[in-house]
Design a protein around this motif. Structure first.
Motif, PDB file in Angstrom:
ATOM      1  N   ARG A  80       8.698  -0.246  -0.161  1.00 41.03           N
ATOM      2  CA  ARG A  80       8.143   0.453  -1.315  1.00 41.03           C
ATOM      3  C   ARG A  80       8.732   1.861  -1.376  1.00 41.03           C
ATOM      4  N   PHE A  81       9.202   2.262  -2.559  1.00 42.89           N
ATOM      5  CA  PHE A  81       9.832   3.574  -2.687  1.00 42.89           C
ATOM      6  C   PHE A  81       9.850   3.994  -4.154  1.00 42.89           C
ATOM      7  N   ASP A  82      10.154   5.267  -4.376  1.00 38.05           N
ATOM      8  CA  ASP A  82      10.358   5.800  -5.721  1.00 38.05           C
ATOM      9  C   ASP A  82      11.853   6.011  -5.927  1.00 38.05           C
TER      10      ASP A  82
ATOM     11  N   THR B 287      11.377   8.212 -13.344  1.00 33.94           N
ATOM     12  CA  THR B 287      11.079   7.842 -11.965  1.00 33.94           C
ATOM     13  C   THR B 287      10.158   6.630 -11.959  1.00 33.94           C
ATOM     14  N   ALA B 288      10.489   5.669 -11.116  1.00 39.14           N
ATOM     15  CA  ALA B 288       9.714   4.430 -11.080  1.00 39.14           C
ATOM     16  C   ALA B 288       9.223   4.151  -9.666  1.00 39.14           C
ATOM     17  N   ASP B 289       8.091   3.480  -9.600  1.00 38.49           N
ATOM     18  CA  ASP B 289       7.536   3.008  -8.328  1.00 38.49           C
ATOM     19  C   ASP B 289       8.032   1.581  -8.115  1.00 38.49           C
ATOM     20  N   ILE B 290       8.686   1.335  -6.993  1.00 42.99           N
ATOM     21  CA  ILE B 290       9.387   0.071  -6.793  1.00 42.99           C
ATOM     22  C   ILE B 290       8.949  -0.586  -5.492  1.00 42.99           C
ATOM     23  N   THR B 291       8.727  -1.876  -5.546  1.00 40.55           N
ATOM     24  CA  THR B 291       8.596  -2.686  -4.337  1.00 40.55           C
ATOM     25  C   THR B 291       9.764  -3.658  -4.320  1.00 40.55           C
TER      26      THR B 291
ATOM     27  N   ASN C 214       7.323  -0.391 -11.543  1.00 40.75           N
ATOM     28  CA  ASN C 214       6.151   0.068 -12.300  1.00 40.75           C
ATOM     29  C   ASN C 214       5.220  -1.097 -12.631  1.00 40.75           C
TER      30      ASN C 214
END
Length: 274
Positions: A3-5, A79-83, A43
């Motif tokens: 998990r990262f941005d 900017t997105a939150d990614i898994t 996202n």
């Protein structure tokens, strides 16, 4: 699962929308050689893709237009939150055991020449082995860059078939069919819609030829984009945003015989150029 941005932006050429992976994916996913396929969420939106190496342990992921629309990207950096986790695409596997007893007496040219759209069916049941054969035929169809975006949903519930028939006069034959195969395309796996439609159409044709070769009858119904029937299919089948229903194939035992009609048109053939 990582998990990262990361920042989603256009690349230097301005043609591709990419996000940079902030770690060496080959080390994290233990993939010393070959392409790394990944899946996860951006996202909260599910995706599947492959990573592109930029050298020195740096990787990027190219986002297709379907994912861009889903997350609201329209050219601005965001900017997105990614898994992300690795995914090995299985392009081949053991044949289903229940295909051993399925036989077809038609040679391929005869099957192509004599196949007809069948809209009337008798009530005789179609075996599960035959349905498996239809699905296997669909999976054997050609696919652009071997992306294999096709998924197949089998409906054999009489109530569901009748409901779908009532809401589309062009699909009324579903009410008397023994079942239906809905060919769907994964927009995240194949981001070019023309290729997605071509792959699903090839799978549908394979299924139709298999239907005819086994002595069954079948017909292809389209799911027009934007139509109420297409929306009904999406709701009834519980399709996620990434999946698009392309065609609905009714099948069953033909009620009566239908003579093939000649289809050769010399005027449609051109050699070298128009």
């Amino acid at each position: 699962m990582e998990r990262f941005d990361a920042v989603i932006q256009k690349d230097a050429s301005g043609r591709l929308t990419i996000l940079e992976i902030p770690f060496n994916a080959k080390e994290v996913f233990s993939k010393p050689r070959g392409t790394i396929y990944v899946k996860g969420t951006i996202n909260g939106i599910e995706y599947r893709s492959k990573l592109i190496s930029r050298g020195n342990g740096k990787f990027v992921m190219v986002l297709n237009k379907s994912v861009q629309r889903s997350i609201g990207f329209n050219g601005q950096a965001m900017t997105a939150d990614i898994t992300m986790s690795s995914e090995e695409l299985k392009t081949a596997g053991k044949e289903p055991d229940n295909l051993a007893g399925i036989r077809c007496d038609l040679d391929v040219l005869t099957a192509i020449k004599t196949r007809q759209s069948i809209r009337k069916f008798n009530p005789d049941p179609v075996s599960g082995d035959m349905v498996t054969a239809l699905l296997y035929a669909g999976m054997c169809a050609p696919t652009a860059k071997d992306k294999r975006p096709c998924h197949f949903i089998v409906i054999r519930d009489r109530c569901v078939l009748s409901m779908l028939a009532r809401h589309n006069s062009n699909a009324s034959m579903l009410g008397g069919a023994h079942g239906a195969v809905i060919v769907c395309g994964d927009k995240n796996r194949e981001g070019i819609k023309e290729f997605l439609y071509a792959d699903c159409a090839a799978a549908a044709q394979n299924i139709l030829l298999c239907i005819h070769g086994l002595g069954l009858g079948g017909v292809w119904c389209g799911a027009a984009p934007g139509s109420d029937w297409r929306k009904l299919l999406i709701d009834q089948l519980g399709l996620p945003d990434k999946m698009e229903p392309i065609s609905v194939i009714a099948f069953g035992w033909p009620d009566g015989e239908q003579k093939p009609r000649p289809r050769w048109e010399a005027s449609a053939v051109h050699y070298g150029k128009w």
